[in-house]
Scaffold this motif. Structure first.
Motif, PDB file in Angstrom:
ATOM      1  N   ILE A 173      -0.161  14.589 -38.492  1.00  0.00           N
ATOM      2  CA  ILE A 173       0.678  15.631 -37.647  1.00  0.00           C
ATOM      3  C   ILE A 173       0.696  15.630 -36.176  1.00  0.00           C
ATOM      4  O   ILE A 173      -0.519  16.186 -35.625  1.00  0.00           O
ATOM      5  CB  ILE A 173       0.969  17.144 -38.065  1.00  0.00           C
ATOM      6  N   GLY A 174       1.895  15.424 -35.256  1.00  0.00           N
ATOM      7  CA  GLY A 174       1.630  15.727 -34.100  1.00  0.00           C
ATOM      8  C   GLY A 174       1.776  17.366 -33.081  1.00  0.00           C
ATOM      9  O   GLY A 174       1.739  17.650 -32.546  1.00  0.00           O
ATOM     10  N   GLN A 175       2.461  17.781 -34.109  1.00  0.00           N
ATOM     11  CA  GLN A 175       3.757  19.492 -33.591  1.00  0.00           C
ATOM     12  C   GLN A 175       3.767  20.034 -34.700  1.00  0.00           C
ATOM     13  O   GLN A 175       4.556  19.225 -35.751  1.00  0.00           O
ATOM     14  CB  GLN A 175       4.558  19.504 -32.782  1.00  0.00           C
ATOM     15  N   LEU A 176       2.929  21.147 -34.854  1.00  0.00           N
ATOM     16  CA  LEU A 176       3.019  22.249 -36.199  1.00  0.00           C
ATOM     17  C   LEU A 176       3.452  23.092 -35.587  1.00  0.00           C
ATOM     18  O   LEU A 176       2.533  24.013 -34.702  1.00  0.00           O
ATOM     19  CB  LEU A 176       1.882  22.117 -37.157  1.00  0.00           C
ATOM     20  N   ARG A 177       4.493  24.407 -36.137  1.00  0.00           N
ATOM     21  CA  ARG A 177       4.825  25.445 -35.518  1.00  0.00           C
ATOM     22  C   ARG A 177       5.472  26.670 -37.246  1.00  0.00           C
ATOM     23  O   ARG A 177       5.712  26.534 -37.642  1.00  0.00           O
ATOM     24  CB  ARG A 177       6.375  25.003 -34.998  1.00  0.00           C
ATOM     25  N   PRO A 178       4.472  27.810 -36.856  1.00  0.00           N
ATOM     26  CA  PRO A 178       4.153  28.236 -38.645  1.00  0.00           C
ATOM     27  C   PRO A 178       5.123  29.824 -37.857  1.00  0.00           C
ATOM     28  O   PRO A 178       5.011  30.059 -36.551  1.00  0.00           O
ATOM     29  CB  PRO A 178       2.717  28.483 -38.884  1.00  0.00           C
ATOM     30  N   GLU A 179       6.222  29.958 -38.897  1.00  0.00           N
ATOM     31  CA  GLU A 179       6.527  30.877 -38.284  1.00  0.00           C
ATOM     32  C   GLU A 179       7.093  31.445 -39.756  1.00  0.00           C
ATOM     33  O   GLU A 179       7.180  31.851 -40.508  1.00  0.00           O
ATOM     34  CB  GLU A 179       8.012  30.450 -37.589  1.00  0.00           C
ATOM     35  N   GLU A 180       6.567  33.301 -39.636  1.00  0.00           N
ATOM     36  CA  GLU A 180       6.731  34.133 -41.369  1.00  0.00           C
ATOM     37  C   GLU A 180       8.136  35.037 -40.386  1.00  0.00           C
ATOM     38  O   GLU A 180       7.936  35.635 -39.165  1.00  0.00           O
ATOM     39  CB  GLU A 180       5.695  35.118 -40.900  1.00  0.00           C
ATOM     40  N   GLY A 181       8.501  35.554 -41.601  1.00  0.00           N
ATOM     41  CA  GLY A 181       9.941  36.407 -40.918  1.00  0.00           C
ATOM     42  C   GLY A 181       9.217  37.678 -42.165  1.00  0.00           C
ATOM     43  O   GLY A 181       8.377  38.044 -42.167  1.00  0.00           O
ATOM     44  N   GLU A 182      10.139  39.149 -41.427  1.00  0.00           N
ATOM     45  CA  GLU A 182      10.465  40.164 -41.235  1.00  0.00           C
ATOM     46  C   GLU A 182      10.054  39.839 -42.700  1.00  0.00           C
ATOM     47  O   GLU A 182      11.114  39.451 -43.757  1.00  0.00           O
ATOM     48  CB  GLU A 182      11.095  40.665 -40.841  1.00  0.00           C
ATOM     49  N   PRO A 183       9.526  41.130 -43.859  1.00  0.00           N
ATOM     50  CA  PRO A 183      10.149  41.586 -44.950  1.00  0.00           C
ATOM     51  C   PRO A 183      11.156  41.888 -45.806  1.00  0.00           C
ATOM     52  O   PRO A 183      11.943  43.256 -44.747  1.00  0.00           O
ATOM     53  CB  PRO A 183       8.448  42.416 -45.650  1.00  0.00           C
TER      54      PRO A 183
END
Length: 91
Positions: free
Chosen positions: A16-26
């Motif tokens: 994996i060259g680039q990894l971007r996690p994101e978590e939304g609002e409940p």
């Protein structure tokens, strides 16, 4: 979600060259969308298939929202941009 994607990539020999996690609002009922965007380069068709199969067969619901495949000129490999998502209940 990140660890699930990283494990599938490691087992499929995908770097994996680039990894971007994101978590939304409940949401009102406590459901949270968890999204991971990644880029990987130089994948053979077999490694890409193995990686996607491992994601599909992982625990829980994993949805591929976006998959962009680029084939560089005169190469036998592909580069990908992938967005996967899952949902969980926030306690």
């Amino acid at each position: 979600m990140v660890s699930l994607v990283e494990e599938a990539a490691r087992k499929a020999s995908v770097n994996i060259g680039q990894l971007r996690p994101e978590e939304g609002e409940p949401s009102a009922d406590g459901v949270v969308e968890s999204v991971v965007e990644l880029r990987a380069r130089g994948l053979s068709a077999d490694r890409l298939q193995d990686f996607l199969t491992r994601l599909e067969q992982s625990r829980g619901i994993v949805i591929v929202k976006r998959l962009k495949i680029n084939k560089p000129y005169r190469k036998d490999t592909v580069d990908i941009e992938l967005t996967v998502t899952t949902f969980k209940v926030k306690s």
